[in-house]
Design a protein around this motif. Structure first.
Motif, PDB file in Angstrom:
ATOM      1  N   HIS B  10       0.846  -1.191   0.000  1.00 45.64           N
ATOM      2  CA  HIS B  10       0.000   0.000   0.000  1.00 45.64           C
ATOM      3  C   HIS B  10       0.879   1.239   0.000  1.00 45.64           C
ATOM      4  O   HIS B  10       1.975   1.224   0.553  1.00 45.64           O
ATOM      5  CB  HIS B  10      -0.909   0.055   1.241  1.00 45.64           C
ATOM      6  CG  HIS B  10      -1.932  -1.023   1.299  1.00 45.64           C
ATOM      7  ND1 HIS B  10      -1.644  -2.285   1.772  1.00 45.64           N
ATOM      8  CD2 HIS B  10      -3.228  -1.040   0.936  1.00 45.64           C
ATOM      9  CE1 HIS B  10      -2.736  -3.024   1.711  1.00 45.64           C
ATOM     10  NE2 HIS B  10      -3.714  -2.299   1.204  1.00 45.64           N
ATOM     11  N   ILE B  12       0.471   5.792  -0.160  1.00 42.29           N
ATOM     12  CA  ILE B  12      -0.306   7.019  -0.315  1.00 42.29           C
ATOM     13  C   ILE B  12       0.642   8.120  -0.767  1.00 42.29           C
ATOM     14  O   ILE B  12       1.690   8.341  -0.143  1.00 42.29           O
ATOM     15  CB  ILE B  12      -1.005   7.429   1.002  1.00 42.29           C
ATOM     16  CG1 ILE B  12      -1.977   6.337   1.447  1.00 42.29           C
ATOM     17  CG2 ILE B  12      -1.740   8.762   0.817  1.00 42.29           C
ATOM     18  CD1 ILE B  12      -2.623   6.603   2.794  1.00 42.29           C
ATOM     19  N   SER B  86      -4.846   6.706  -8.961  1.00 42.70           N
ATOM     20  CA  SER B  86      -5.187   5.852  -7.818  1.00 42.70           C
ATOM     21  C   SER B  86      -5.754   4.536  -8.350  1.00 42.70           C
ATOM     22  O   SER B  86      -6.743   4.524  -9.090  1.00 42.70           O
ATOM     23  CB  SER B  86      -6.229   6.531  -6.927  1.00 42.70           C
ATOM     24  OG  SER B  86      -5.700   7.690  -6.329  1.00 42.70           O
ATOM     25  N   ARG B 110      -1.479  -1.210  -3.848  1.00 40.08           N
ATOM     26  CA  ARG B 110      -2.625  -0.288  -3.834  1.00 40.08           C
ATOM     27  C   ARG B 110      -2.082   1.125  -3.688  1.00 40.08           C
ATOM     28  O   ARG B 110      -1.559   1.482  -2.638  1.00 40.08           O
ATOM     29  CB  ARG B 110      -3.561  -0.627  -2.684  1.00 40.08           C
ATOM     30  CG  ARG B 110      -4.691   0.358  -2.466  1.00 40.08           C
ATOM     31  CD  ARG B 110      -5.779   0.232  -3.487  1.00 40.08           C
ATOM     32  NE  ARG B 110      -6.408  -1.086  -3.497  1.00 40.08           N
ATOM     33  CZ  ARG B 110      -7.289  -1.460  -4.418  1.00 40.08           C
ATOM     34  NH1 ARG B 110      -7.627  -0.653  -5.394  1.00 40.08           N
ATOM     35  NH2 ARG B 110      -7.815  -2.661  -4.362  1.00 40.08           N
ATOM     36  N   THR B 112      -2.821   5.127  -3.599  1.00 42.99           N
ATOM     37  CA  THR B 112      -3.828   6.166  -3.397  1.00 42.99           C
ATOM     38  C   THR B 112      -3.160   7.510  -3.579  1.00 42.99           C
ATOM     39  O   THR B 112      -2.159   7.801  -2.906  1.00 42.99           O
ATOM     40  CB  THR B 112      -4.457   6.086  -1.998  1.00 42.99           C
ATOM     41  OG1 THR B 112      -5.043   4.786  -1.818  1.00 42.99           O
ATOM     42  CG2 THR B 112      -5.538   7.151  -1.825  1.00 42.99           C
ATOM     43  N   VAL B 114      -3.666  11.536  -3.222  1.00 42.98           N
ATOM     44  CA  VAL B 114      -4.561  12.496  -2.546  1.00 42.98           C
ATOM     45  C   VAL B 114      -4.182  13.930  -2.903  1.00 42.98           C
ATOM     46  O   VAL B 114      -3.088  14.186  -3.418  1.00 42.98           O
ATOM     47  CB  VAL B 114      -4.519  12.300  -1.020  1.00 42.98           C
ATOM     48  CG1 VAL B 114      -5.053  10.929  -0.653  1.00 42.98           C
ATOM     49  CG2 VAL B 114      -3.105  12.499  -0.487  1.00 42.98           C
TER      50      VAL B 114
END
Lengths: 109, 114
Positions: B10, B12, B86, B110, B112, B114
């Motif tokens: 993961h 971000i 994303s 994954r 993401t 933002v």
């Protein structure tokens, strides 16, 4: 590459055979039929592939019609762990897989 | 035998940043492919590398690049990240270039934005 058409969703009772259909009416002679499945949040998993003849492995059977315009993936005894999105893909010697929307199979207890 | 491993699992990032995703293929596999899967859709092909050379490219902008190393591992780089980047990024390895060798996918990264 040929397009495939699959129903968006199907249900199957646990322990029964799951029969997932796929139409690929524009398939050409050198194109294989592949089946992959994807369980939620995991990478796709190879199931089986075939060219003309029916194929069977430890996971499933693949039945391809004589005119090759459609095929059926058979999971002989579906379990809850078989709940997944099943993708039918038709490709030749291409170096990639073209995924459609697939069929969401839900195995019910 | 270890399967296809991807790192990180993961991530971000902020818009405009750069990201590097990594993939180690199954031992003996010389082909690595990258796919992007946006929520609710099937995976889309980005790149294939075989014997350290790019052998296929999907319809993605030049912000996406990749390379394959002598040990057949691979990196996917994405510059100037957009919110639309994303997605789940999947790596698949194979013995050879063509589809009929069969692909083994990793569990994905994954991303993401933002």
């Amino acid at each position: 590459d040929a397009k495939t058409t699959q129903p968006p969703s199907m249900d199957c009772a646990e322990g029964r055979a799951a029969n997932l259909p796929c139409n690929h009416s524009t398939i050409s002679g050198n194109e294989y039929v592949y089946w992959y499945r994807q369980i939620h949040s995991q990478g796709p998993q190879y199931i089986i592939h075939g060219l003309k003849n029916n194929e069977t492995n430890e996971m499933a059977s693949l039945i391809i019609t004589e005119d090759r315009k459609s095929s059926t993936l058979i999971l002989p005894h579906a379990t809850l762990r078989d709940t997944a999105v099943y993708y039918c893909i038709v490709e030749g010697s291409a170096r990639q897989l073209t995924f459609g929307s697939g069929t969401q199979l839900t195995v019910l207890p | 035998d270890a399967g296809v491993t991807q790192s990180p699992t993961h991530l971000i990032k902020t818009r405009g940043q750069h990201v590097t995703l990594r993939c180690s293929p199954i031992s003996g596999h010389k082909s690595v492919s990258w796919y992007q899967q946006v929520l609710g859709q099937g995976p889309q092909f980005i790149f294939q590398y075989y014997e350290k050379e790019e052998r296929g490219r999907g319809n993605f902008p030049d912000r996406f690049s990749a390379r394959q190393f002598p040990n057949y591992s691979s990196e996917l780089n994405v510059n100037a990240l957009l919110l639309g980047d994303s997605a789940l990024y999947l790596c698949a390895s194979s013995l050879g270039q063509a589809s009929y060798y069969g692909y083994t996918f990793g569990s994905g990264t994954r991303l993401t934005v933002v």
